[in-house]
Every structure is written in C-alpha cells, then in structure tokens.
Design a protein around this motif. Structure first.
Motif, PDB file in Angstrom:
ATOM      1  N   GLN A 283       0.906  -1.031  -0.018  1.00 17.42           N
ATOM      2  CA  GLN A 283      -0.091  -0.150   0.032  1.00 17.42           C
ATOM      3  C   GLN A 283       0.994   1.213  -0.023  1.00 17.42           C
ATOM      4  O   GLN A 283       0.623   2.239  -0.662  1.00 17.42           O
ATOM      5  N   MET A 284       2.059   1.267   0.732  1.00 17.38           N
ATOM      6  CA  MET A 284       2.806   2.583   1.004  1.00 17.38           C
ATOM      7  C   MET A 284       4.196   2.276   0.417  1.00 17.38           C
ATOM      8  O   MET A 284       4.687   3.441   0.362  1.00 17.38           O
ATOM      9  N   TYR A 285       4.434   1.337  -0.212  1.00 21.15           N
ATOM     10  CA  TYR A 285       5.917   1.242  -0.833  1.00 21.15           C
ATOM     11  C   TYR A 285       6.921   1.459   0.114  1.00 21.15           C
ATOM     12  O   TYR A 285       7.905   2.191   0.034  1.00 21.15           O
ATOM     13  N   MET A 286       6.568   1.123   1.488  1.00 23.23           N
ATOM     14  CA  MET A 286       7.520   1.177   2.523  1.00 23.23           C
ATOM     15  C   MET A 286       7.947  -0.154   3.102  1.00 23.23           C
ATOM     16  O   MET A 286       7.000  -1.158   3.117  1.00 23.23           O
ATOM     17  N   TYR A 287       9.071  -0.431   3.836  1.00 21.11           N
ATOM     18  CA  TYR A 287       9.169  -1.532   4.516  1.00 21.11           C
ATOM     19  C   TYR A 287       8.508  -1.720   6.007  1.00 21.11           C
ATOM     20  O   TYR A 287       8.406  -0.621   6.517  1.00 21.11           O
ATOM     21  N   PRO A 288       8.124  -2.762   6.064  1.00 30.07           N
ATOM     22  CA  PRO A 288       7.480  -2.874   7.393  1.00 30.07           C
ATOM     23  C   PRO A 288       8.383  -3.124   8.858  1.00 30.07           C
ATOM     24  O   PRO A 288       9.581  -3.390   8.470  1.00 30.07           O
ATOM     25  N   VAL A 289       8.112  -2.772   9.924  1.00 35.30           N
ATOM     26  CA  VAL A 289       9.008  -3.020  10.928  1.00 35.30           C
ATOM     27  C   VAL A 289       9.273  -4.467  11.496  1.00 35.30           C
ATOM     28  O   VAL A 289      10.262  -4.815  11.980  1.00 35.30           O
ATOM     29  N   ASP A 290       8.264  -5.141  11.203  1.00 28.77           N
ATOM     30  CA  ASP A 290       8.571  -6.779  11.248  1.00 28.77           C
ATOM     31  C   ASP A 290       9.239  -7.101  10.158  1.00 28.77           C
ATOM     32  O   ASP A 290       8.874  -7.442   8.896  1.00 28.77           O
ATOM     33  N   ALA A 291      10.733  -7.814  10.472  1.00 27.51           N
ATOM     34  CA  ALA A 291      11.479  -8.286   9.686  1.00 27.51           C
ATOM     35  C   ALA A 291      10.917  -9.531   9.194  1.00 27.51           C
ATOM     36  O   ALA A 291      11.494 -10.056   7.966  1.00 27.51           O
ATOM     37  N   GLU A 292      10.063 -10.279   9.711  1.00 27.20           N
ATOM     38  CA  GLU A 292       9.577 -11.621   9.219  1.00 27.20           C
ATOM     39  C   GLU A 292       8.520 -11.576   8.225  1.00 27.20           C
ATOM     40  O   GLU A 292       7.984 -12.332   7.863  1.00 27.20           O
ATOM     41  N   ALA A 293       7.939 -10.242   7.923  1.00 30.37           N
ATOM     42  CA  ALA A 293       6.606 -10.110   7.172  1.00 30.37           C
ATOM     43  C   ALA A 293       7.045 -10.123   5.809  1.00 30.37           C
ATOM     44  O   ALA A 293       8.211  -9.940   5.258  1.00 30.37           O
ATOM     45  N   SER A 294       6.113 -11.027   5.050  1.00 28.17           N
ATOM     46  CA  SER A 294       6.444 -11.155   3.674  1.00 28.17           C
ATOM     47  C   SER A 294       6.544 -10.057   2.754  1.00 28.17           C
ATOM     48  O   SER A 294       5.465  -8.982   3.098  1.00 28.17           O
ATOM     49  N   LEU A 295       7.287  -9.511   1.893  1.00 25.92           N
ATOM     50  CA  LEU A 295       7.066  -8.518   0.893  1.00 25.92           C
ATOM     51  C   LEU A 295       6.706  -8.750  -0.357  1.00 25.92           C
ATOM     52  O   LEU A 295       6.803  -9.979  -1.070  1.00 25.92           O
ATOM     53  N   PRO A 296       6.076  -7.874  -1.014  1.00 27.84           N
ATOM     54  CA  PRO A 296       5.473  -7.952  -2.237  1.00 27.84           C
ATOM     55  C   PRO A 296       6.842  -8.297  -3.442  1.00 27.84           C
ATOM     56  O   PRO A 296       7.790  -7.705  -2.925  1.00 27.84           O
ATOM     57  N   PRO A 297       6.699  -8.964  -4.319  1.00 32.42           N
ATOM     58  CA  PRO A 297       8.026  -9.143  -5.190  1.00 32.42           C
ATOM     59  C   PRO A 297       8.371  -7.927  -5.940  1.00 32.42           C
ATOM     60  O   PRO A 297       9.665  -7.782  -6.228  1.00 32.42           O
ATOM     61  N   GLU A 298       7.594  -6.779  -6.324  1.00 33.85           N
ATOM     62  CA  GLU A 298       8.069  -5.715  -6.859  1.00 33.85           C
ATOM     63  C   GLU A 298       8.981  -4.832  -5.733  1.00 33.85           C
ATOM     64  O   GLU A 298       9.856  -4.151  -6.277  1.00 33.85           O
ATOM     65  N   LEU A 299       8.599  -5.063  -4.707  1.00 34.71           N
ATOM     66  CA  LEU A 299       9.476  -4.156  -3.605  1.00 34.71           C
ATOM     67  C   LEU A 299      10.853  -4.692  -3.367  1.00 34.71           C
ATOM     68  O   LEU A 299      11.931  -4.153  -3.183  1.00 34.71           O
ATOM     69  N   GLU A 300      10.842  -6.226  -3.377  1.00 32.93           N
ATOM     70  CA  GLU A 300      11.978  -6.911  -3.301  1.00 32.93           C
ATOM     71  C   GLU A 300      12.911  -6.656  -4.682  1.00 32.93           C
ATOM     72  O   GLU A 300      14.002  -6.648  -4.581  1.00 32.93           O
TER      73      GLU A 300
END
Length: 213
Positions: free
Chosen positions: A162-179
């Motif tokens: 939604q925000m194109y920012m990284y979450p504080v939870d390092a274990e949260a899954s990221l969308p492929p475009e962000l990675e």
C-alpha cells in the motif's frame, strides 16, 4: 530519478551528492523543505552526515550550491513527487526528486517486468516512521490497541504493497516488486539520534539561511 530522461538525452545519470550539485544536475533536482516534511528532513540529515557542519564546506554550503544552481525546493513530498517530478504521474520538469529508495517499486512498466525510475542509494538516509501513545492521552488503552493492531502480521504485510515502505516486522512477507525494484540502501548515511536531538533546530536554521527560506 527518471531513468528515461537521462537515457533519451544520452546524459550520464547522477549517483552521488557531489553529482547533484554539479551545474549539469542541480537544475534537474526537486528537493523538499526539511522544516515541513519528514522526508525532506531525512535528506537534509543525509547531507549533514555526508558533508558535516563545518563553515564553508559543510551541509549548509552544499545546499547553497544546490539552490544557486537551480534546484527547486517544495514544501512536501506529494508536491515534489506527483507534481514536479517528471516520472511521478504529472507534467513535472524535474527528473530527480527527493523520495524513498523503495519508490522505484511504484513506477513499474505495464507488464511489471521493469521500473522506469532508479534510486540513488549513495545519498540515502534511513527514515523510520512510527506510531505511539502519548503521555496524557485521553484513551491510552485504545491507543495501545491501535499500535498492537499496526504490529499485527496482517497489517505489517499490507503496508509494503500500500505504501511502498518496509514493515518493522522483519519476518513479514514482501511483495515481489518491492524486493526486485525497491531494495533498502545497503549503506545509508547515518547521524546519531543524540546529535539529531541536540542540533536539529540549529541545523534547520542553518539550512534556512543557506537556501534563503
């Protein structure tokens, strides 16, 4: 940075603070007022960390060079990115903008295979956005519940998309475009929190004097 702008003109893309102050690039940059924007403040702090605060050669002198060279300064990120940036969706005329290193994950091609923008990781500063419950809050229990909800895995995994920012939870899954297109800067400029607390107003005043604000 709008990569097509530089490719179309056969102009080498900037990559460093020093590049941006060059007469070829300063007129292409739209920066943000650090007194009215957290994003602007983060980039001002990046210049503090990189150039220091010495008279004649520190960050204030750098900003004076930028402005005298034609750099624009907007009041907020939305104006800079969506209005003045050439690749932000509007009809802007500045191909370099102060934004986030994750922003290229937003500007994907129609098929999602590439991005039309690039970050300048050598100029990055790690901006942390947070939520908390203030002392004396009218509804502290409700505030705590909201913070706990923000920290839930579902919300943490929704923030990046939604925000194109990284979450504080390092274990949260990221969308492929962000990675793929919005990785964190590997070696951001740093300024200690203690120095920021002690000198922020002083540095803002020096910045204001340098740019004539």
């Amino acid at each position: 940075m709008d990569t097509a702008y530089f490719a179309d003109r056969d102009l080498a893309a900037p990559s460093t603070f020093e590049d941006l102050a060059d007469s070829d690039y300063a007129p292409l940059l739209v920066a943000i007022d650090p007194s009215t924007s957290s994003t602007g403040l983060a980039w001002m702090l990046a210049t503090v960390g990189h150039f220091g605060t010495g008279a004649g050669s520190g960050f204030a002198s750098y900003w004076k060079t930028l402005v005298e060279g034609g750099t624009r300064i907007d009041a907020g990120w939305s104006d800079a990115y969506y209005t003045d940036f050439t690749a932000g969706g509007g009809q802007g005329s500045y191909p370099v903008v102060v934004s986030y290193s994750s922003s290229p994950a937003y500007t994907l091609t129609d098929d999602g295979s590439a991005t039309t923008t690039a970050a300048l990781p050598a100029t990055a500063f790690r901006q942390v956005e947070y939520a908390g419950v203030l002392t004396g809050a009218a509804n502290p229990e409700g505030g705590r519940a909201f913070v706990e909800w923000m920290l839930s895995r579902a919300v943490q995994e929704d923030i990046p998309g939604q925000m194109y920012m990284y979450p504080v939870d390092a274990e949260a899954s990221l969308p492929p475009e962000l990675e793929s297109f919005g990785p964190l800067a590997p070696d951001p400029v740093t300024v200690s929190p203690q120095d920021i607390t002690a000198h922020r107003e002083e540095w803002l005043s020096a910045w204001s004097g340098a740019v004539g604000a």
